[in-house]
Design a protein around this motif. Structure first.
Motif, PDB file in Angstrom:
ATOM      1  N   UNK A  64     -25.781 -16.224   7.312  1.00 29.54           N
ATOM      2  CA  UNK A  64     -26.513 -14.719   7.363  1.00 29.54           C
ATOM      3  C   UNK A  64     -25.490 -13.967   6.700  1.00 29.54           C
ATOM      4  N   UNK A  65     -24.175 -14.075   6.500  1.00 34.61           N
ATOM      5  CA  UNK A  65     -23.672 -13.057   5.864  1.00 34.61           C
ATOM      6  C   UNK A  65     -23.219 -13.332   4.362  1.00 34.61           C
ATOM      7  N   UNK A  66     -22.450 -12.532   3.658  1.00 38.89           N
ATOM      8  CA  UNK A  66     -22.375 -12.696   2.322  1.00 38.89           C
ATOM      9  C   UNK A  66     -21.422 -13.584   2.034  1.00 38.89           C
ATOM     10  N   UNK A  67     -21.459 -14.654   1.080  1.00 33.32           N
ATOM     11  CA  UNK A  67     -20.471 -15.648   0.540  1.00 33.32           C
ATOM     12  C   UNK A  67     -20.132 -15.534  -0.686  1.00 33.32           C
ATOM     13  N   UNK A  68     -18.670 -15.577  -0.844  1.00 30.05           N
ATOM     14  CA  UNK A  68     -17.971 -15.569  -2.242  1.00 30.05           C
ATOM     15  C   UNK A  68     -17.633 -17.269  -2.428  1.00 30.05           C
ATOM     16  N   UNK A  69     -18.279 -17.229  -3.868  1.00 22.92           N
ATOM     17  CA  UNK A  69     -17.911 -18.566  -4.278  1.00 22.92           C
ATOM     18  C   UNK A  69     -16.835 -18.504  -5.492  1.00 22.92           C
ATOM     19  N   UNK A  99     -35.989 -14.583  -1.118  1.00 28.78           N
ATOM     20  CA  UNK A  99     -35.035 -15.314  -2.191  1.00 28.78           C
ATOM     21  C   UNK A  99     -33.737 -14.443  -2.226  1.00 28.78           C
ATOM     22  N   UNK A 100     -32.757 -15.120  -1.503  1.00 26.10           N
ATOM     23  CA  UNK A 100     -31.407 -14.299  -1.518  1.00 26.10           C
ATOM     24  C   UNK A 100     -30.989 -14.231  -2.955  1.00 26.10           C
ATOM     25  N   UNK A 101     -30.056 -12.902  -3.146  1.00 27.42           N
ATOM     26  CA  UNK A 101     -29.739 -12.652  -4.812  1.00 27.42           C
ATOM     27  C   UNK A 101     -28.427 -13.209  -4.739  1.00 27.42           C
ATOM     28  N   UNK A 102     -27.896 -13.319  -6.275  1.00 29.11           N
ATOM     29  CA  UNK A 102     -26.608 -13.797  -6.582  1.00 29.11           C
ATOM     30  C   UNK A 102     -26.155 -13.026  -7.681  1.00 29.11           C
ATOM     31  N   UNK A 103     -24.869 -12.929  -7.821  1.00 29.94           N
ATOM     32  CA  UNK A 103     -24.196 -12.263  -9.020  1.00 29.94           C
ATOM     33  C   UNK A 103     -22.931 -12.738  -9.466  1.00 29.94           C
ATOM     34  N   UNK A 104     -22.359 -12.533 -10.464  1.00 32.55           N
ATOM     35  CA  UNK A 104     -21.075 -12.756 -11.018  1.00 32.55           C
ATOM     36  C   UNK A 104     -20.240 -11.836 -10.898  1.00 32.55           C
ATOM     37  N   UNK A 201     -23.420  -7.130  -7.510  1.00 35.09           N
ATOM     38  CA  UNK A 201     -22.528  -7.835  -6.766  1.00 35.09           C
ATOM     39  C   UNK A 201     -22.587  -7.439  -5.286  1.00 35.09           C
ATOM     40  N   UNK A 202     -22.501  -5.969  -5.303  1.00 32.17           N
ATOM     41  CA  UNK A 202     -22.689  -5.442  -3.909  1.00 32.17           C
ATOM     42  C   UNK A 202     -23.942  -5.567  -3.354  1.00 32.17           C
ATOM     43  N   UNK A 203     -24.943  -5.912  -4.221  1.00 33.73           N
ATOM     44  CA  UNK A 203     -26.277  -5.999  -3.666  1.00 33.73           C
ATOM     45  C   UNK A 203     -26.681  -7.559  -3.611  1.00 33.73           C
ATOM     46  N   UNK A 218      -8.030 -10.837  -1.969  1.00 37.64           N
ATOM     47  CA  UNK A 218      -7.558 -11.396  -0.847  1.00 37.64           C
ATOM     48  C   UNK A 218      -6.063 -11.321  -0.484  1.00 37.64           C
ATOM     49  N   UNK A 219      -5.030 -11.618  -1.385  1.00 33.74           N
ATOM     50  CA  UNK A 219      -3.922 -12.014  -1.206  1.00 33.74           C
ATOM     51  C   UNK A 219      -3.014 -10.444  -1.651  1.00 33.74           C
ATOM     52  N   UNK A 220      -3.558  -9.934  -2.663  1.00 36.40           N
ATOM     53  CA  UNK A 220      -2.805  -8.807  -3.211  1.00 36.40           C
ATOM     54  C   UNK A 220      -3.272  -7.553  -2.544  1.00 36.40           C
ATOM     55  N   UNK A 221      -4.509  -7.653  -1.793  1.00 37.03           N
ATOM     56  CA  UNK A 221      -5.032  -6.524  -1.095  1.00 37.03           C
ATOM     57  C   UNK A 221      -5.967  -5.450  -2.081  1.00 37.03           C
ATOM     58  N   UNK A 222      -6.145  -5.857  -3.385  1.00 36.59           N
ATOM     59  CA  UNK A 222      -6.820  -4.841  -4.141  1.00 36.59           C
ATOM     60  C   UNK A 222      -8.351  -5.294  -4.096  1.00 36.59           C
ATOM     61  N   UNK A 223      -8.930  -4.216  -3.704  1.00 35.03           N
ATOM     62  CA  UNK A 223     -10.328  -4.401  -3.502  1.00 35.03           C
ATOM     63  C   UNK A 223     -11.278  -4.847  -4.856  1.00 35.03           C
ATOM     64  N   UNK A 224     -11.602  -6.044  -5.053  1.00 34.69           N
ATOM     65  CA  UNK A 224     -12.286  -6.403  -6.475  1.00 34.69           C
ATOM     66  C   UNK A 224     -13.714  -7.251  -6.000  1.00 34.69           C
ATOM     67  N   UNK A 225     -14.013  -7.473  -4.741  1.00 35.50           N
ATOM     68  CA  UNK A 225     -14.981  -8.080  -4.173  1.00 35.50           C
ATOM     69  C   UNK A 225     -15.848  -7.317  -3.113  1.00 35.50           C
ATOM     70  N   UNK A 226     -17.003  -7.440  -3.120  1.00 41.23           N
ATOM     71  CA  UNK A 226     -17.746  -6.780  -1.806  1.00 41.23           C
ATOM     72  C   UNK A 226     -17.452  -7.494  -0.616  1.00 41.23           C
TER      73      UNK A 226
END
Length: 654
Positions: A64-69, A99-104, A201-203, A218-226
């Motif tokens: 259901x939620x967004x997944x980061x690979x 069809x769910x969308x994907x991005x890099x 990516x945000x969509x 995640x570790x440094x806390x700098x927002x790089x990912x949605x």
């Protein structure tokens, strides 16, 4: 249309790539779906041939939620985006209403910057200049033309799609996140490749990135990912090392001096000159420090670092402030570039001067890079991963090599997961491999050879290598612990077997060497660490993998030695927890180069008798694929001759 189950979509995706159902892949997909559903972390070992990428992409698409690979290598990232995800989208179209969308998502420096392309790149003084004529200039011109074509055609502007170029040329058309003017101030923001990739990516429902970006976010806390609620880490055996690498910083006199030069045109006082003097003082201090780990920072080096820190702070304060109402055309990009460099110097110097027990500081010789360099890295990333990643997201970790010594425990501890933890529960699953290793491969340990020493390969080992290569008719990938060992082995084997072509890493570009190796079965390729992982050469090209010695980390490795000492301080076995675990994972990766499909046959030959004789040998052997094992040199030579004859006859029949 009702939401399909994991197995239905997986089968459709497998059909789309022309594959067949694999029990291990199905078991993995169902386990990943369960993990994403109940929030319990999962470690999945999926052997070569399992098809693990679809095994985690299908449940990620259905979550259901967004997944980061997150992947470790560009090769796998390319495979996901160019092959697996398009096949999955095709499968979803036949089984799902939407069809769910994907991005890099990649780092900003992986995209061409239209401001830099159109306005120019700064020189060492921070002044925007045209790149001079010549080879570099022609590369930059070609990159600029390509970037403009990408912009007009709504292309991605991604470095991977750019014309062939050098690192220096790419820097002339790109910026990092500190140098970027920002979307609110850049006149080309609407066309910006990085901003467009970010918006996609945000969509998207599934976002593909790399370990470094995941670490920064995640570790440094700098927002790089949605925003996302789950993470899948492929090539997870690399995660701790990649997080460490992303958190490692380097400082030397050249970097400080360059920042001072760039600041000089933008500050009115003597602050830039003071920073130059601080660079000179740092150079003098480093001249009296031996290369290696620094446990207690010498007073003169501490003072030099504090001087750099204070001078950088003062220099930053001396930059004139821009008016809040400044328009886009009033923004000075050269000044922003200069500020970014001084900020970087200040940040690293502050970190080094305030280093506590949680970080490691060391000096490298830095030949060809302006003399000795200082480095600082986290001593242990397990706590950071536990607090910043596993406590916040559901995480699935997968690789073909997650077990060391036959269990998941060592890998889990290194990532911050404690066996039996009730606070952060996790489970593990080994879905095996579709390959029959016992029938397809032989593991040969040369028990009769001397234990490898520090002086490199001896005649007995060189003779053994030549005899094995001759029995195999070439068809050999040699994995060596050092460049010196690889070159020595290549030279000696050429002398002993003049009719065979022996390629050695460094003779040409690695991609060219791999292509030549794959095209001619009798050719051999010898090399070091970059060949231990990621090389995929199925078929008769490769029937013998040679490993010269157990790949323990060097005793003088600053980070590994510090981590080993930390384990011992806590009452553990530092050698087994750090050195043996490191070696076990590398051995598994190296041995994994041999069997890449169900028809492959061959031998993994380890020329280090300690696998069979040392107390820790059983631990290392348990990390290797379950091949048929022998220490008899005659048996293994006969096996190789039969394989060579069968491959030669098969080639003649074709």
């Amino acid at each position: 249309m009702p939401t399909p189950d994991v197995k239905t979509v997986l089968q459709a995706a497998v059909d789309a790539v022309g594959g067949a159902e694999r029990p291990g892949q199905v078991a993995m997909a169902e386990a990943v779906a369960q993990s994403l559903g109940d929030g319990e972390h999962l470690l999945v070992q999926a052997g070569t041939g399992t098809g693990k990428s679809l095994g985690y992409l299908v449940p990620s698409l259905l979550h259901e939620g967004r997944v980061v690979v997150a992947t470790a290598t560009l090769a796998l990232q390319h495979q996901l985006v160019e092959r697996d995800l398009p096949a999955l989208a095709e499968a979803a179209a036949s089984t799902m209403e939407t069809v769910p969308r994907y991005a890099v998502v990649k780092g900003r420096s992986n995209y061409a910057c239209l401001h830099r392309v159109r306005e120019g790149a700064p020189d060492d003084q921070g002044v925007l200049v045209e790149v001079p004529e010549g080879t570099l200039g022609s590369e930059v011109v070609a990159l600029r033309e390509w970037a403009e074509e990408e912009s007009s055609s709504r292309g991605v502007g991604d470095r991977d799609a750019a014309p062939r170029h050098s690192e220096r040329a790419w820097r002339a058309v790109s910026v990092n996140h500190r140098e970027c003017l920002g979307a609110s101030r850049c006149p080309y923001a609407e066309e910006c490749f990085a901003e467009r990739a970010r918006a996609e990516a945000w969509n998207a429902h599934v976002v593909v990135t790399n370990h470094a970006m995941l670490a920064i976010d995640a570790v440094d806390g700098v927002p790089m990912l949605p925003d996302h609620d789950a993470v899948v880490v492929d090539e997870a055996h690399e995660l701790a090392a990649r997080v460490t690498q992303a958190s490692t910083a380097e400082l030397g006199p050249v970097l400080v001096e360059r920042a001072a030069r760039r600041a000089r045109n933008h500050v009115e006082g003597n602050e830039a000159d003071d920073l130059t003097e601080a660079a000179d003082a740092l150079s003098e201090a480093l001249a009296h420090v031996e290369a290696g780990r620094i446990d207690a920072t010498p007073e003169h080096l501490q003072m030099a670092l504090e001087n750099v820190r204070d001078a950088a702070r003062a220099c930053l304060s001396a930059f004139p402030r821009e008016k809040p109402s400044a328009k886009d055309d009033e923004v000075d990009p050269g000044k922003q570039q200069a500020q970014a460099h001084v900020t970087e110097v200040r940040r690293i110097a502050e970190r080094m001067t305030g280093k506590g027990d949680t970080e490691v500081l060391w000096v490298s010789d830095g030949p060809g890079r302006g003399g000795p360099q200082l480095h600082v890295a986290p001593l242990d990333v397990a706590f950071s991963l536990r607090d910043k990643l596993f406590s916040a997201k559901t995480v699935v970790l997968t690789s073909a090599t997650l077990t060391v010594g036959g269990t998941f425990d060592s890998t889990a501890r290194g990532l911050g997961l404690v066996p039996g933890d009730e606070v952060l529960p996790w489970r593990s699953l080994d879905v095996g491999s579709p390959f029959d290793y016992g029938r397809q491969g032989v593991l040969y340990v040369a028990k009769h050879l001397p234990v490898p020493g520090r002086d490199g390969l001896v005649d007995a080992q060189l003779d053994e290598i030549a005899e094995l290569v001759e029995a195999a008719g070439g068809r050999t990938l040699g994995l060596f612990s050092s460049r010196r060992a690889a070159e020595r082995a290549a030279e000696a084997t050429r002398e002993r077997l003049p009719d065979l072509e022996i390629l050695c890493q460094g003779d040409a570009q690695l991609s060219d060497l791999q292509r030549r190796f794959a095209e001619e079965p009798s050719t051999c390729l010898f090399g070091t660490l970059s060949l231990w992982q990621g090389v995929d050469l199925p078929g008769d090209t490769l029937q013998l993998v040679l490993i010269d010695r157990i790949p323990f980390p060097r005793p003088d490795d600053p980070l590994m030695s510090a981590r080993q000492r930390l384990v011992e301080k806590r009452g553990g076995n530092g050698f087994m927890s750090v050195a043996a675990t490191h070696a076990g994972l590398l051995l598994a990766q190296g041995a994994g180069r041999l069997i890449r499909r169900s028809t492959d046959r061959g031998v993994v030959a380890i020329l280090d008798p300690r696998i069979a004789t040392a107390r820790y040998g059983g631990f290392l052997a348990a990390s290797l694929p379950p091949m048929w094992r022998t220490t008899d040199p005659q048996v293994v030579r006969q096996s190789l001759r039969r394989l060579d004859a069968a491959a030669t006859d098969g080639a003649a029949a074709r």
